[in-house]
Motif scaffolding. Structure first.
Motif, PDB file in Angstrom:
ATOM      1  N   LEU A  31      32.496  20.035  48.363  1.00  0.00           N
ATOM      2  CA  LEU A  31      32.145  20.959  47.279  1.00  0.00           C
ATOM      3  C   LEU A  31      31.089  20.340  46.366  1.00  0.00           C
ATOM      4  O   LEU A  31      30.104  20.991  45.998  1.00  0.00           O
ATOM      5  CB  LEU A  31      33.390  21.330  46.469  1.00  0.00           C
ATOM      6  CG  LEU A  31      34.420  22.224  47.147  1.00  0.00           C
ATOM      7  CD1 LEU A  31      35.569  22.519  46.193  1.00  0.00           C
ATOM      8  CD2 LEU A  31      33.783  23.518  47.616  1.00  0.00           C
ATOM      9  N   LEU A  76      31.029  24.103  41.354  1.00  0.00           N
ATOM     10  CA  LEU A  76      31.456  23.415  42.577  1.00  0.00           C
ATOM     11  C   LEU A  76      31.753  21.942  42.317  1.00  0.00           C
ATOM     12  O   LEU A  76      32.756  21.404  42.797  1.00  0.00           O
ATOM     13  CB  LEU A  76      30.371  23.554  43.650  1.00  0.00           C
ATOM     14  CG  LEU A  76      30.177  24.961  44.229  1.00  0.00           C
ATOM     15  CD1 LEU A  76      28.891  25.024  45.044  1.00  0.00           C
ATOM     16  CD2 LEU A  76      31.371  25.351  45.089  1.00  0.00           C
ATOM     17  N   ALA A  79      34.899  21.731  40.290  1.00  0.00           N
ATOM     18  CA  ALA A  79      36.049  22.027  41.147  1.00  0.00           C
ATOM     19  C   ALA A  79      36.423  20.820  41.988  1.00  0.00           C
ATOM     20  O   ALA A  79      37.607  20.544  42.207  1.00  0.00           O
ATOM     21  CB  ALA A  79      35.731  23.227  42.038  1.00  0.00           C
ATOM     22  N   GLN A  80      35.415  20.084  42.453  1.00  0.00           N
ATOM     23  CA  GLN A  80      35.693  18.879  43.234  1.00  0.00           C
ATOM     24  C   GLN A  80      36.424  17.840  42.393  1.00  0.00           C
ATOM     25  O   GLN A  80      37.348  17.175  42.876  1.00  0.00           O
ATOM     26  CB  GLN A  80      34.386  18.288  43.758  1.00  0.00           C
ATOM     27  CG  GLN A  80      34.581  17.139  44.733  1.00  0.00           C
ATOM     28  CD  GLN A  80      35.050  17.624  46.088  1.00  0.00           C
ATOM     29  OE1 GLN A  80      34.272  18.147  46.868  1.00  0.00           O
ATOM     30  NE2 GLN A  80      36.336  17.454  46.372  1.00  0.00           N
ATOM     31  N   LEU A  83      40.023  19.138  42.109  1.00  0.00           N
ATOM     32  CA  LEU A  83      40.757  18.998  43.365  1.00  0.00           C
ATOM     33  C   LEU A  83      41.064  17.536  43.672  1.00  0.00           C
ATOM     34  O   LEU A  83      41.961  17.241  44.460  1.00  0.00           O
ATOM     35  CB  LEU A  83      39.954  19.611  44.511  1.00  0.00           C
ATOM     36  CG  LEU A  83      39.849  21.134  44.495  1.00  0.00           C
ATOM     37  CD1 LEU A  83      38.881  21.615  45.553  1.00  0.00           C
ATOM     38  CD2 LEU A  83      41.219  21.770  44.699  1.00  0.00           C
ATOM     39  N   ARG A  95      45.237  24.672  43.989  1.00  0.00           N
ATOM     40  CA  ARG A  95      44.006  24.735  44.785  1.00  0.00           C
ATOM     41  C   ARG A  95      43.438  26.150  44.818  1.00  0.00           C
ATOM     42  O   ARG A  95      42.233  26.355  44.657  1.00  0.00           O
ATOM     43  CB  ARG A  95      44.277  24.232  46.205  1.00  0.00           C
ATOM     44  CG  ARG A  95      44.574  22.743  46.287  1.00  0.00           C
ATOM     45  CD  ARG A  95      44.467  22.246  47.720  1.00  0.00           C
ATOM     46  NE  ARG A  95      45.430  22.890  48.598  1.00  0.00           N
ATOM     47  CZ  ARG A  95      46.662  22.443  48.817  1.00  0.00           C
ATOM     48  NH1 ARG A  95      47.081  21.349  48.203  1.00  0.00           N
ATOM     49  NH2 ARG A  95      47.474  23.065  49.645  1.00  0.00           N
ATOM     50  N   TRP A  96      44.302  27.133  45.032  1.00  0.00           N
ATOM     51  CA  TRP A  96      43.833  28.519  45.077  1.00  0.00           C
ATOM     52  C   TRP A  96      43.310  28.975  43.723  1.00  0.00           C
ATOM     53  O   TRP A  96      42.355  29.757  43.642  1.00  0.00           O
ATOM     54  CB  TRP A  96      44.959  29.439  45.553  1.00  0.00           C
ATOM     55  CG  TRP A  96      45.126  29.448  47.043  1.00  0.00           C
ATOM     56  CD1 TRP A  96      46.146  28.904  47.763  1.00  0.00           C
ATOM     57  CD2 TRP A  96      44.224  30.012  47.998  1.00  0.00           C
ATOM     58  NE1 TRP A  96      45.946  29.085  49.109  1.00  0.00           N
ATOM     59  CE2 TRP A  96      44.777  29.767  49.286  1.00  0.00           C
ATOM     60  CE3 TRP A  96      43.016  30.693  47.905  1.00  0.00           C
ATOM     61  CZ2 TRP A  96      44.151  30.187  50.454  1.00  0.00           C
ATOM     62  CZ3 TRP A  96      42.387  31.111  49.077  1.00  0.00           C
ATOM     63  CH2 TRP A  96      42.955  30.862  50.324  1.00  0.00           C
ATOM     64  N   TRP A  99      39.787  27.606  43.416  1.00  0.00           N
ATOM     65  CA  TRP A  99      38.887  28.384  44.269  1.00  0.00           C
ATOM     66  C   TRP A  99      38.595  29.751  43.652  1.00  0.00           C
ATOM     67  O   TRP A  99      37.447  30.213  43.652  1.00  0.00           O
ATOM     68  CB  TRP A  99      39.501  28.561  45.655  1.00  0.00           C
ATOM     69  CG  TRP A  99      39.208  27.433  46.589  1.00  0.00           C
ATOM     70  CD1 TRP A  99      40.057  26.454  47.000  1.00  0.00           C
ATOM     71  CD2 TRP A  99      37.956  27.157  47.221  1.00  0.00           C
ATOM     72  NE1 TRP A  99      39.425  25.581  47.851  1.00  0.00           N
ATOM     73  CE2 TRP A  99      38.134  25.995  48.011  1.00  0.00           C
ATOM     74  CE3 TRP A  99      36.714  27.775  47.205  1.00  0.00           C
ATOM     75  CZ2 TRP A  99      37.109  25.445  48.769  1.00  0.00           C
ATOM     76  CZ3 TRP A  99      35.684  27.223  47.966  1.00  0.00           C
ATOM     77  CH2 TRP A  99      35.890  26.076  48.731  1.00  0.00           C
ATOM     78  N   ILE A 103      34.905  31.253  42.511  1.00  0.00           N
ATOM     79  CA  ILE A 103      34.377  32.495  43.091  1.00  0.00           C
ATOM     80  C   ILE A 103      34.088  33.526  42.008  1.00  0.00           C
ATOM     81  O   ILE A 103      33.022  34.158  41.994  1.00  0.00           O
ATOM     82  CB  ILE A 103      35.368  33.059  44.132  1.00  0.00           C
ATOM     83  CG1 ILE A 103      35.450  32.117  45.335  1.00  0.00           C
ATOM     84  CG2 ILE A 103      34.941  34.458  44.577  1.00  0.00           C
ATOM     85  CD1 ILE A 103      36.541  32.473  46.322  1.00  0.00           C
TER      86      ILE A 103
END
Length: 211
Positions: A31, A76, A79-80, A83, A95-96, A99, A103
């Motif tokens: 990501l 992104l 998010a990395q 995560l 995690r969802w 994501w 999005i």
């Protein structure tokens, strides 16, 4: 009026983005690698725009891609970071949720371009906080990681279009700092893999076997 020399500092970002993308991809941070690649694509447009002399013709496209792509790229990379946190990475819900946030943020950035700057700053703030929470052997280590991520915020607020520096110097300094920031992102993820993971191991109570 911007001149062809504006392509030089854009090229620094392209080179930094290529190296960062390759390195992060190989270490499993895909990501963040994609985020760096988007930064590189935006800079590549700038290199062509100024290098080919199509400064006015590509001004709108370059601006739109940089703003929309930049907000998505920052989402992104952030998010990395999220995560990479053990508590988030070990739960499917976490995690969802990340994501979904990325999005939705990307959809808003594309649909409402005026939101790109607020979205960028929000995700950058998330990245700063996440970097500060990366396990480290000392508090100073955590603060230094957060400070590295904060460079982009300082760059955005104080360097970009600074009247004190003038258009040419502020342009080049801003883009050079962005290139260095991309390299710093690689360092932070590598730090997490080495010193950060060592700190996690140090926090695990040792189990000794008694004869």
């Amino acid at each position: 009026m911007p001149g062809p020399h504006y392509a030089i500092s854009e090229a620094f970002i392209v080179l930094a983005a290529i190296w960062s993308t390759i390195f992060l991809s190989r270490t499993g941070h895909r990501l963040a690698a994609l985020g760096c690649a988007i930064f590189g694509c935006a800079a590549a447009i700038g290199v062509y725009r100024f290098g080919a002399g199509e400064i006015s013709e590509l001004a709108g496209f370059h601006k739109d891609f940089s703003q929309i792509g930049g907000s998505i790229a920052m989402a992104l990379i952030s998010a990395q970071f999220l995560l990479a946190k053990p508590l988030v990475n070990r739960t499917a819900v976490g995690r969802w949720a990340i994501w979904a946030a990325v999005i939705v943020s990307a959809m808003f950035a594309c649909a409402v371009p005026t939101l790109t700057t607020p979205l960028f700053i929000i995700w950058l703030s998330v990245a700063i906080i996440a970097a500060a929470l990366i396990p480290a052997s000392t508090i100073a280590g955590r603060l230094s990681l957060a400070a590295l991520v904060s460079v982009f915020l300082i760059n955005l607020l104080l360097i970009r279009q600074s009247p004190q520096l003038g258009p040419d110097l502020s342009w080049h300094l801003f883009h050079i700092l962005v290139a260095l920031w991309l390299l710093a992102i690689v360092y932070i993820f590598e730090y997490r893999r080495s010193d950060g993971e060592a700190a996690i191991q140090d926090d695990i109570p040792a189990v000794t076997k008694c004869d």
